[in-house]
Structures are given as structure tokens and as C-alpha cells.
Write an enzyme that holds these catalytic residues in place. Structure first.
Site, PDB file in Angstrom:
ATOM      1  CD  GLU A   1      -2.603   1.174   2.641  1.00 21.87           C
ATOM      2  OE1 GLU A   1      -3.097   2.257   2.993  1.00 21.87           O
ATOM      3  OE2 GLU A   1      -2.687   0.138   3.319  1.00 21.87           O
TER       4      GLU A   1
ATOM      5  CD  GLU B   1      -3.371   4.270  -1.324  1.00 24.41           C
ATOM      6  OE1 GLU B   1      -3.466   5.505  -1.462  1.00 24.41           O
ATOM      7  OE2 GLU B   1      -3.209   3.722  -0.207  1.00 24.41           O
TER       8      GLU B   1
ATOM      9  CG  ASP C   1       0.076   6.865  -1.091  1.00 24.07           C
ATOM     10  OD1 ASP C   1      -0.932   7.401  -1.593  1.00 24.07           O
ATOM     11  OD2 ASP C   1       0.851   7.473  -0.326  1.00 24.07           O
TER      12      ASP C   1
END
Length: 173
Positions: free
Chosen positions: A59, A130, A63
């Protein structure tokens, strides 16, 4: 190519590979990496056979990659706009609420629900998106990830009308 064929037709995880194909449009080579992308920290880690027990690291990476791809996309799409406009547009696209809606539109909830052992929160969808971008980046590199994000996420699942409204709202500020 052979690994993807194996995953789709022969592997004991072929049902997962087929679900990935249906939802993502491709079969990953490394199924465990992509499975990890959907494994939230609130879930029981005993079901995973990987060294990392949840998707937080993916993640984190996803991101950063997603923000970079969106920034580059907006930079090229709006060559005459100033930095403030580009920043506001990027933040509207990569904010949690938007990512949750995009992930739901993509059908990521179909995969995430397999690993959810309780109530699945909306934010888990955006987190999984993400993490998925992070997994795509690890498996395919930046160029293919950028193409996938633009073609399969931004163009197919982001409401273009909504972006135009954001653009109009920015002009009125």
C-alpha cells in the site's frame, strides 16, 4: 507467459487466478504477491504463506507510484495549468474517498471479500487498490504500471465528468 498459463489452468490457486483475470484483466505471475495486496492488517495472518502478513508495505509503495502516475498524467493533460491546479486535481484523484469508489467500480471487493473475516470497511477498498498498484509495479515495472493505471483505472473507472466539475470548481476559487 508460462507461469501465467500455469496459474490460470493448472495451479491449485487457479480459481484465484481466474478471479484476478476477470477483475484486473490479466493473470499475475506471482499470485502470492497479488493475494497479499488484498490482505488487510485486520485479517488473520495465519492464512497467508508469505513473509509479510499484510498489505501495508505494498500500500505504501502503491500510494507513491499512483501519486507519481497521476501527477505525470495531469502534467501532460493540462500543459498550461499552474502547479496549484495540478496539485488540487491530483489530491482529488488520489484521496481515499475517490480510491474507494474506483476500487469498488473495478470489482476489487470481489477479491477483498475472500480475505475479509469480518466487516469489510470502505477504506479497505482504497488500501487494496494502492497495494494492487504496488504489486503491479513490482511485477511489471513503472512503464507497464503507468499504462495500466491510466488505461484501466483512470480512463475506465474515474468519472471524467467528476474531473471536469473539479476543474470548474477550481476556476471559481
Amino acid at each position: 507467459m508460462i507461469k501465467r498459463f500455469y496459474n490460470y489452468y493448472i495451479s491449485d490457486q487457479r480459481s484465484l487466478a481466474r478471479k484476478f483475470k476477470d477483475v484486473l484483466g490479466f493473470v499475475p505471475r506471482n499470485l502470492n504477491l497479488f493475494k497479499l495486496a488484498f490482505y488487510h492488517k485486520s485479517m488473520n495472518s495465519q492464512n497467508m504463506r508469505v513473509d509479510i502478513s499484510n498489505n501495508e508495505r505494498l500500500e505504501y509503495l502503491g500510494d507513491a507510484i499512483l501519486s507519481t502516475i497521476v501527477a505525470e498524467y495531469l502534467f501532460k493533460k493540462y500543459p498550461t495549468k499552474k502547479e496549484g491546479f495540478l496539485t488540487k486535481m491530483r489530491s482529488k484523484i488520489v484521496k481515499r474517498k475517490t480510491l474507494n469508489k474506483v476500487a469498488e467500480s473495478m470489482g476489487l471487493d470481489m477479491i477483498l471479500s475472500e480475505y475479509s473475516q469480518g466487516i469489510m470497511s470502505q477504506s479497505m477498498l482504497g488500501n487494496a487498490l494502492e497495494a494492487l498498484v504496488g504489486a503491479i509495479y513490482i511485477e511489471y515495472g513503472y512503464s507497464k504500471t503507468r499504462n495500466y493505471v491510466i488505461e484501466h483505472i483512470l480512463m475506465q473507472h474515474l468519472d471524467v465528468h467528476e474531473l471536469e466539475v473539479l476543474n470548474d470548481n477550481y476556476k471559481s476559487l
